[in-house]
Design an enzyme around this catalytic site. Structure first.
Site, PDB file in Angstrom:
ATOM      1  N   ASP A   1       1.515  10.175   3.521  1.00  0.00           N
ATOM      2  CA  ASP A   1       2.236  11.112   4.381  1.00  0.00           C
ATOM      3  C   ASP A   1       1.250  12.083   5.029  1.00  0.00           C
ATOM      4  OD1 ASP A   1       4.302  12.186   5.691  1.00  0.00           O
ATOM      5  OD2 ASP A   1       5.330  13.008   3.945  1.00  0.00           O
TER       6      ASP A   1
ATOM      7  N   CYS B   1      25.416  44.338 -15.849  1.00  0.00           N
ATOM      8  CA  CYS B   1      25.840  45.542 -16.569  1.00  0.00           C
ATOM      9  C   CYS B   1      26.005  46.754 -15.672  1.00  0.00           C
ATOM     10  CB  CYS B   1      24.853  45.854 -17.685  1.00  0.00           C
ATOM     11  SG  CYS B   1      23.292  46.484 -17.051  1.00  0.00           S
TER      12      CYS B   1
ATOM     13  N   CYS C   1      16.521  45.031 -14.119  1.00  0.00           N
ATOM     14  CA  CYS C   1      17.617  45.862 -14.589  1.00  0.00           C
ATOM     15  C   CYS C   1      16.998  46.875 -15.557  1.00  0.00           C
ATOM     16  CB  CYS C   1      18.645  44.998 -15.313  1.00  0.00           C
ATOM     17  SG  CYS C   1      19.804  45.990 -16.252  1.00  0.00           S
TER      18      CYS C   1
ATOM     19  N   GLU D   1       0.865  -1.190   0.000  1.00  0.00           N
ATOM     20  CA  GLU D   1       0.000   0.000   0.000  1.00  0.00           C
ATOM     21  C   GLU D   1       0.892   1.227   0.000  1.00  0.00           C
ATOM     22  OE1 GLU D   1      -2.249  -0.122   3.651  1.00  0.00           O
ATOM     23  OE2 GLU D   1      -2.610  -2.265   3.405  1.00  0.00           O
TER      24      GLU D   1
ATOM     25  N   CYS E   1      21.745  45.781 -21.431  1.00  0.00           N
ATOM     26  CA  CYS E   1      22.235  44.718 -20.547  1.00  0.00           C
ATOM     27  C   CYS E   1      22.340  43.418 -21.336  1.00  0.00           C
ATOM     28  CB  CYS E   1      21.273  44.554 -19.381  1.00  0.00           C
ATOM     29  SG  CYS E   1      21.736  43.220 -18.281  1.00  0.00           S
TER      30      CYS E   1
ATOM     31  N   CYS F   1      22.647  46.228 -11.335  1.00  0.00           N
ATOM     32  CA  CYS F   1      22.566  44.960 -12.063  1.00  0.00           C
ATOM     33  C   CYS F   1      23.938  44.266 -12.044  1.00  0.00           C
ATOM     34  CB  CYS F   1      22.133  45.233 -13.500  1.00  0.00           C
ATOM     35  SG  CYS F   1      22.274  43.786 -14.557  1.00  0.00           S
TER      36      CYS F   1
ATOM     37  N   TYR G   1      -6.772   2.050   6.695  1.00  0.00           N
ATOM     38  CA  TYR G   1      -5.902   0.923   6.351  1.00  0.00           C
ATOM     39  C   TYR G   1      -5.912  -0.205   7.371  1.00  0.00           C
ATOM     40  CZ  TYR G   1      -2.771   4.037   9.013  1.00  0.00           C
ATOM     41  OH  TYR G   1      -2.238   4.887   9.941  1.00  0.00           O
TER      42      TYR G   1
ATOM     43  N   LYS H   1       2.466   4.455   1.426  1.00  0.00           N
ATOM     44  CA  LYS H   1       2.590   4.986   2.783  1.00  0.00           C
ATOM     45  C   LYS H   1       2.201   6.456   2.718  1.00  0.00           C
ATOM     46  CE  LYS H   1       5.574   5.146   6.818  1.00  0.00           C
ATOM     47  NZ  LYS H   1       5.238   6.488   7.224  1.00  0.00           N
TER      48      LYS H   1
ATOM     49  N   LYS I   1      10.888   2.651   2.520  1.00  0.00           N
ATOM     50  CA  LYS I   1      10.903   4.097   2.285  1.00  0.00           C
ATOM     51  C   LYS I   1      11.383   4.481   0.884  1.00  0.00           C
ATOM     52  CE  LYS I   1      10.095   6.618   5.157  1.00  0.00           C
ATOM     53  NZ  LYS I   1      10.457   7.225   6.419  1.00  0.00           N
TER      54      LYS I   1
END
Ligand code: IVH
Length: 733
Positions: free
Chosen positions: A177, A467, A482, A173, A487, A464, A282, A175, A370
């Site tokens: 969380d 540049c 910028c 099944e 640039c 920036c 479960y 697991k 796991k």
């Protein structure tokens, strides 16, 4: 979810901790003693002398003892964060490592064992201030863990050895969380719901659980049944919730599990009701007797038959199919609507289970296999800044490389300054990063307690990094930009915009061609386009460039010099300046030179130009690199002066409009513009005419004071429609 001690050998009586950070709190519920973990504050308040640690027991070296002590302390603290505060301070995998280290030390030095140490107690004790305690009819056990295929195979061997033969069948099944819950049904009606707590005693959350739609309040049959399962939240719901929390400036949860737990463990059931919690069952106590089933697979079917949701991903299988099922479930992981952190492998047959029994902490007939963790802890070595093609500055964390989600990760995006502020991430910080599937790794949490001394708050640079032009963040926008179109980081985007249909309309200069020219270093900015005519041979040298297309391209570039000023202004790529604003600016200022010198308040006095747009224009023209480019464009022969409208009766005059008029204000604005005039939004000394509707108020007063000429709607219409003459400016009507 992994904060389950997976080892231990017997059920233990609870007593005051020795060397563990737990404190006896209250003796209630008959002889059952309940303790709660002390808060940090409580610990801090207690003088150090009262917190003395007992000396090491005989046979345990001092250094091992002190390590055991600090591991116990650490584990308790992390459990408290995890279970009680719904805010884990370290990734699950790191936590698992701590538990494993403690277990190894205790195995080596059994004299250091204490009955109420974290390895002996599943979960954490309960929040008695908010919830009443509930003693579980049978302990809510945890699961043993297998971290890899070897550990999984060892489990199978162990089980088959204990059974004295091969396992008949297994179930696998997902697991889930989430957080486990025990549901008590009497005569088919839900009468009680409790969290796991410390495994023996949980929190009574019945009122809250009743608000969860996924949990039936009545079973399909009038049975007495204790059902166990997992409450969780779907990823989408979690993300939606967090997005709203960011907007509200409230707590953001690290993962769906924490949010599910936080949502369930609320004082007010109405809060729980507002959170979309989901549930799967479960397990059921004494399923053989109560449901007449003899194994897990049959039980899951029976539970589903009673109206309880069960996983749609479980399967009955055999011991030599485990790896195949694991690989399949791992692959499915990213497609599921909810988070899973492994696959639970269970011996199916109840009589085999009876033979195997349980430790005080986990049944010997089940194990959690796991998945590789999607979260990991690492350190931010540096916060660097990338400049994207739109000029947006994106902060990126350069990390100490760490394995997560199956790959080594050394960078994580930080999105923008708001995100940096929200996380309060600083260079040198220990952080939890997360990488799920193909998703870009992200920092989900800073471990503040590990912050190095002197770590400073991080702010994006004012210049920036590519540049050195000024960086700008407009009000209400999340990104910093910028301000320079020269640039290099945003050059290609800027050139493509300049050449596109709505702007300079240069045929044959689409993004692909721009990229080719840029890569070949023939064009680095928009001004370079107009030098291409002298580099025809280089253009011809481009891949798949025929003579004809090269000539067509060069001709189209030349042709673009004729575009009107409004389009050029739009084509320059000034942020927030679109086609319409470009036209307006061209009409109002008449030339790029004048526009470049305009002050913010002057710009703001125009209709359709708010403070943000005005600021963006001022910023644009204050970047030297932009002015250099404009100079070159002018030299190339672009039309930097607006053509005056021939014969417009309003040419050369500015108009402001106020009061109630017979038609929408935009109608009059257009009329002014179409006849060569300029629309402004405020009354200044320089204003030529104020058009006044009914109930004109403060603007009228101001105009009168400044001697600005007033025009009624009829007078204005007489001028533009009837060919009338404008009264003399300043005639003081
Ligand atoms: S069976 C006695 N099945 O994992 C065995 N547990 O780490 C009880 N969990 O406390 C657990 N999905 O909260 C089982 N399909 C599943 C599960 C599952 C998630 C959780 C459960 C348990 C924890 C152990």
């Amino acid at each position: 979810m992994t904060h389950d001690p997976g080892h231990g050998t017997r059920a233990v009586p609870f007593s005051l901790a020795t060397g563990c950070r737990v404190e006896y709190n209250a003796a209630r519920d008959n002889n059952f003693k309940i303790f709660t973990v002390q808060s940090e504050e409580e610990m801090a308040r207690k003088p150090a002398s009262k917190r003395e640690k007992p000396a090491s027991p005989a046979g345990v070296p001092d250094d091992a003892w002190s390590e055991i002590e600090s591991l116990r302390e650490e584990i308790w603290r992390y459990r408290r964060f995890y279970y009680l505060e719904d805010s884990p301070e370290i990734p699950d995998a790191e936590y698992d490592k701590l538990e494993r280290s403690l277990l190894e030390l205790l195995e080596k030095y059994p004299a250091a064992k204490r009955p109420d140490c974290p390895t002996e107690v599943p979960g954490v004790s309960i929040d008695l201030e908010t919830f009443a305690p509930v003693k579980h009819s049978a302990p809510m056990l945890s699961l043993d863990n297998a971290m890899d295929a070897d550990e999984m195979a060892d489990w199978v061997k162990r089980v088959e050895k204990d059974l004295g033969r091969e396992i008949k069948a297994l179930t696998v099944e997902p697991k889930m969380d989430g957080l486990s819950i025990s549901l008590t049904y009497r005569k088919g009606a839900l009468v009680q719901a409790a969290t796991r707590g410390d495994g023996r005693t949980g929190e009574n959350v019945t009122d809250n659980v009743r608000t969860i739609k996924a949990i039936p309040k009545k079973l399909g049959k009038p049975l007495d049944l204790d059902v166990r399962g997992e409450i969780y939240m779907e990823i989408r719901a979690f993300e939606d919730f967090n997005a709203k929390q960011v907007m509200r400036g409230e707590k953001v949860y690290v993962n769906p599990r924490n949010l599910a737990s936080g949502s369930l463990r609320q004082k007010d059931p109405e809060v729980t009701r507002s959170r979309p919690l989901a549930f799967v069952a479960y397990d059921a106590a004494e399923a053989k007797k109560n449901l007449g089933v003899s194994g897990q697979a049959e039980m899951l079917d029976a539970l589903a038959g009673l109206g309880l949701p069960v996983s749609d991903q479980w399967k009955k299988t055999g011991a030599n199919e485990i790896e195949k099922s694991y690989a399949a479930m791992l692959e499915k992981r990213e497609k599921l609507l909810y988070e899973i952190d492994g696959m639970v492998v269970k011996v199916d047959d109840f009589s085999e289970r009876e033979k195997l029994g349980a430790t005080g902490h986990h049944p010997r007939w089940a194990i959690a296999y796991k998945f590789p963790p999607e979260e990991a802890e690492t350190v931010v070595n540096e916060i660097a800044v990338q400049v994207g093609r739109t000029g947006a500055l994106t902060p990126v964390a350069n990390l100490e490389p760490v394995r997560v989600g199956g790959v080594t990760v050394s960078r994580a995006t930080l999105h923008n300054q708001d995100e940096i502020d929200r996380l309060d991430v600083r260079e040198g910080d220990a952080v939890i990063i997360r990488r799920a599937g193909d998703v870009i790794p992200e920092i989900v949490q800073v471990i503040k307690e590990k912050r190095p001394k002197g770590a400073r708050k991080y702010s994006l640079p004012a210049k920036c990094p590519v540049c050195n032009s000024a960086v700008d963040r407009l009000e209400g926008e999340v990104n910093h930009y910028c301000t320079s179109i020269a640039c290099p980081a945003q050059a290609m985007e800027a050139i493509s915009h300049f050449a596109s249909k709505n702007t300079m309309d240069i045929e044959g200069l689409g993004p692909k061609m721009v990229e080719q020219l840029y890569e070949a270093k023939l064009v680095g900015n928009i001004a370079d386009l107009y030098d291409l005519k002298d580099r025809r041979d280089d253009v011809l040298g481009l891949e798949r460039m025929a003579e004809k297309s090269a000539d067509n391209l060069l001709a189209a570039i030349e042709e673009s010099k004729k575009r009107p000023l409004g389009r050029i202004i739009f084509a320059l790529g000034i942020r927030l300046v679109g086609r319409q604003t470009g036209d307006l600016l061209a009409e109002s200022f008449g030339s790029i030179g004048k526009l470049a010198k305009a002050k913010a308040d002057e710009l703001e006095s125009l209709y359709d130009v708010g403070p943000k747009v005005a600021q963006s224009i001022v910023d644009f023209f204050s970047a030297k690199s932009n002015l250099d480019i404009i100079k070159r464009l002018k030299k190339a022969g672009l039309a930097f002066k607006a053509e005056k409208r021939e014969g417009g009766v309003l040419t050369g005059f500015s108009f402001c409009i106020t009061g109630k008029l017979s038609r929408p204000r935009t109608y009059f604005q257009d009329m002014v513009r179409n006849n060569g005039g300029t629309v402004v939004s405020s009354v200044t000394k320089g204003l030529d005419y104020l058009i006044i509707g009914e109930e004109a108020g403060s603007k009228r007063k101001k105009a009168e004071k400044l001697g600005v000429t007033l025009l009624t709607e009829d007078e204005f219409l007489a001028v533009v429609e009837g060919g009338g003459v404008l009264p003399e400016r300043g005639s003081g009507r």
